[in-house]
Design a protein around this motif. Structure first.
Motif, mmCIF file in Angstrom:
data_model
loop_
_atom_site.group_PDB
_atom_site.id
_atom_site.type_symbol
_atom_site.label_atom_id
_atom_site.label_comp_id
_atom_site.label_asym_id
_atom_site.label_seq_id
_atom_site.Cartn_x
_atom_site.Cartn_y
_atom_site.Cartn_z
ATOM 1 N N TYR A 1 0.831 -1.206 0.000
ATOM 2 C CA TYR A 1 0.000 0.000 0.000
ATOM 3 C C TYR A 1 0.865 1.256 0.000
ATOM 4 O O TYR A 1 0.630 2.199 -0.756
ATOM 5 N N GLU A 2 1.891 1.255 0.872
ATOM 6 C CA GLU A 2 2.759 2.427 0.979
ATOM 7 C C GLU A 2 3.556 2.655 -0.300
ATOM 8 O O GLU A 2 3.920 3.783 -0.627
ATOM 9 N N THR A 3 3.817 1.569 -1.036
ATOM 10 C CA THR A 3 4.610 1.677 -2.258
ATOM 11 C C THR A 3 3.761 2.013 -3.485
ATOM 12 O O THR A 3 4.108 2.883 -4.284
ATOM 13 N N TYR A 4 2.625 1.326 -3.616
ATOM 14 C CA TYR A 4 1.826 1.451 -4.835
ATOM 15 C C TYR A 4 0.458 2.109 -4.645
ATOM 16 O O TYR A 4 -0.196 2.467 -5.625
ATOM 17 N N GLY A 5 0.016 2.221 -3.398
ATOM 18 C CA GLY A 5 -1.315 2.763 -3.168
ATOM 19 C C GLY A 5 -2.377 1.719 -3.494
ATOM 20 O O GLY A 5 -2.073 0.554 -3.731
ATOM 21 N N VAL A 6 -3.630 2.133 -3.512
ATOM 22 C CA VAL A 6 -4.711 1.202 -3.811
ATOM 23 C C VAL A 6 -5.888 1.974 -4.392
ATOM 24 O O VAL A 6 -6.086 3.151 -4.085
ATOM 25 N N LYS A 7 -6.643 1.325 -5.264
ATOM 26 C CA LYS A 7 -7.842 1.939 -5.816
ATOM 27 C C LYS A 7 -8.997 1.647 -4.863
ATOM 28 O O LYS A 7 -9.405 0.495 -4.703
ATOM 29 N N ILE A 8 -9.506 2.699 -4.238
ATOM 30 C CA ILE A 8 -10.516 2.533 -3.191
ATOM 31 C C ILE A 8 -11.763 1.829 -3.715
ATOM 32 O O ILE A 8 -12.312 0.944 -3.063
ATOM 33 N N ARG A 9 -12.213 2.211 -4.909
ATOM 34 C CA ARG A 9 -13.420 1.594 -5.462
ATOM 35 C C ARG A 9 -13.257 0.079 -5.580
ATOM 36 O O ARG A 9 -14.156 -0.687 -5.233
ATOM 37 N N GLU A 10 -12.102 -0.360 -6.055
ATOM 38 C CA GLU A 10 -11.866 -1.793 -6.226
ATOM 39 C C GLU A 10 -11.875 -2.511 -4.878
ATOM 40 O O GLU A 10 -12.378 -3.630 -4.754
ATOM 41 N N LEU A 11 -11.336 -1.852 -3.866
ATOM 42 C CA LEU A 11 -11.295 -2.441 -2.530
ATOM 43 C C LEU A 11 -12.710 -2.617 -1.970
ATOM 44 O O LEU A 11 -13.041 -3.659 -1.397
ATOM 45 N N ILE A 12 -13.553 -1.607 -2.166
ATOM 46 C CA ILE A 12 -14.934 -1.683 -1.688
ATOM 47 C C ILE A 12 -15.705 -2.753 -2.457
ATOM 48 O O ILE A 12 -16.525 -3.485 -1.894
ATOM 49 N N GLU A 13 -15.426 -2.862 -3.750
ATOM 50 C CA GLU A 13 -16.101 -3.885 -4.557
ATOM 51 C C GLU A 13 -15.758 -5.288 -4.048
ATOM 52 O O GLU A 13 -16.624 -6.168 -3.987
ATOM 53 N N ILE A 14 -14.495 -5.489 -3.670
ATOM 54 C CA ILE A 14 -14.085 -6.793 -3.131
ATOM 55 C C ILE A 14 -14.788 -7.061 -1.810
ATOM 56 O O ILE A 14 -15.284 -8.164 -1.560
ATOM 57 N N ARG A 15 -14.846 -6.037 -0.959
ATOM 58 C CA ARG A 15 -15.512 -6.211 0.335
ATOM 59 C C ARG A 15 -16.993 -6.553 0.143
ATOM 60 O O ARG A 15 -17.542 -7.400 0.851
ATOM 61 N N LYS A 16 -17.619 -5.916 -0.831
ATOM 62 C CA LYS A 16 -19.032 -6.189 -1.104
ATOM 63 C C LYS A 16 -19.219 -7.639 -1.555
ATOM 64 O O LYS A 16 -20.139 -8.332 -1.096
ATOM 65 N N VAL A 17 -18.344 -8.108 -2.435
ATOM 66 C CA VAL A 17 -18.421 -9.495 -2.914
ATOM 67 C C VAL A 17 -18.264 -10.470 -1.745
ATOM 68 O O VAL A 17 -18.978 -11.478 -1.651
ATOM 69 N N ILE A 18 -17.339 -10.173 -0.840
ATOM 70 C CA ILE A 18 -17.110 -11.037 0.324
ATOM 71 C C ILE A 18 -18.366 -11.120 1.190
ATOM 72 O O ILE A 18 -18.780 -12.207 1.608
ATOM 73 N N GLU A 19 -18.983 -9.988 1.455
ATOM 74 C CA GLU A 19 -20.142 -9.986 2.347
ATOM 75 C C GLU A 19 -21.363 -10.636 1.697
ATOM 76 O O GLU A 19 -22.132 -11.338 2.367
ATOM 77 N N LEU A 20 -21.531 -10.438 0.399
ATOM 78 C CA LEU A 20 -22.628 -11.120 -0.295
ATOM 79 C C LEU A 20 -22.376 -12.631 -0.305
ATOM 80 O O LEU A 20 -23.300 -13.431 -0.140
ATOM 81 N N GLY A 21 -21.114 -13.001 -0.473
ATOM 82 C CA GLY A 21 -20.753 -14.416 -0.447
ATOM 83 C C GLY A 21 -20.968 -15.035 0.921
ATOM 84 O O GLY A 21 -21.376 -16.196 1.036
#
Length: 230
Positions: A87-107
């Motif tokens: 994260y400190e080196t490359y950062g992260v795309k927030i939208r993609e992170l939220i999309e993954i979290r949503k998939v996990i919770e629906l799963g």
């Protein structure tokens, strides 16, 4: 009064952590029961239960309904360090992170309902009532929201799935999103929590997932606004 209770819960959390260290307990070792902790620490069962739920949510303890309390496997530490560096080196795309979290919770909802996992409905309701109390007293709403969602994922009875969700959560924790919510939106979130629990109780996967999807909409709206302003 609420401040005193919160402080007491935090004290119990620290004492439990110290007990684990002092007794050199290892992952999967059995821990004291809720009753034993209540007697030893001389606090109410409600305080002990809240402390245990918090420790389970952060991966220190593992509570098996009807099977006791165990020390959780802390093997995620190394992975979290790698993620922090990434994260400190490359950062992260927030939208993609939220999309993954949503998939996990629906799963998680699908796993719970399809596997017919015995769910502690009362415990989830109690967590959500603590969330409501935090809303009405300007308390730590994020804490109880997290505990609620992590308890759902824990209820899948799938340790690998839970560990993966914890990895995503730790990565998510590195990204500080200042999502300011008013009381009305928080109350709506509380109602959605209850609706999700009721849908699980009724084995209504479609309604549970529909409500969870609506639950994520405010943060997606917030992210869209961030993207438009950047």
């Amino acid at each position: 009064m609420e401040i005193q209770k919160t402080s007491l819960v935090n004290i119990v959390i620290e004492r439990i952590k110290n007990s684990i260290l002092e007794n050199k307990l290892k992952p999967n070792d059995k821990f004291l029961t809720e009753k034993e902790l209540t007697e030893q620490l001389k606090v109410s069962r409600t305080v002990v239960r809240e402390a245990l739920i918090s420790l389970q949510a952060v991966g220190i303890l593992k509570i098996k309904p009807g099977g006791g309390i165990y020390i959780a496997d802390t093997k995620l530490g190394t992975i979290n360090s790698i993620l922090k560096h990434h994260y400190e080196t490359y950062g992260v795309k927030i939208r993609e992170l939220i999309e993954i979290r949503k998939v996990i919770e629906l799963g998680a909802l699908r796993l719970i309902i399809e596997k017919q996992v015995p769910l502690d409905i009362q415990q989830l309701k109690e967590i959500n009532e603590s969330y409501l109390q935090a809303i009405t007293t300007n308390g730590d709403t994020k804490k109880f929201d997290r505990i609620f969602h992590q308890s759902l994922i824990k209820a899948t009875d799938n340790d690998t799935f839970y560990d993966f969700s914890e990895i995503i959560h730790q990565y998510f924790a590195l990204v500080r999103i200042d999502l300011t919510e008013n009381q009305d939106s928080l109350i709506e979130s509380y109602k959605q929590h209850n609706e999700i629990v009721d849908a699980i109780k009724d084995n209504d996967l479609l309604h549970a997932q529909k409500t969870m999807t609506a639950h994520f909409e405010p943060i997606f709206t917030f992210i869209k606004k961030m993207e438009e302003e950047s």
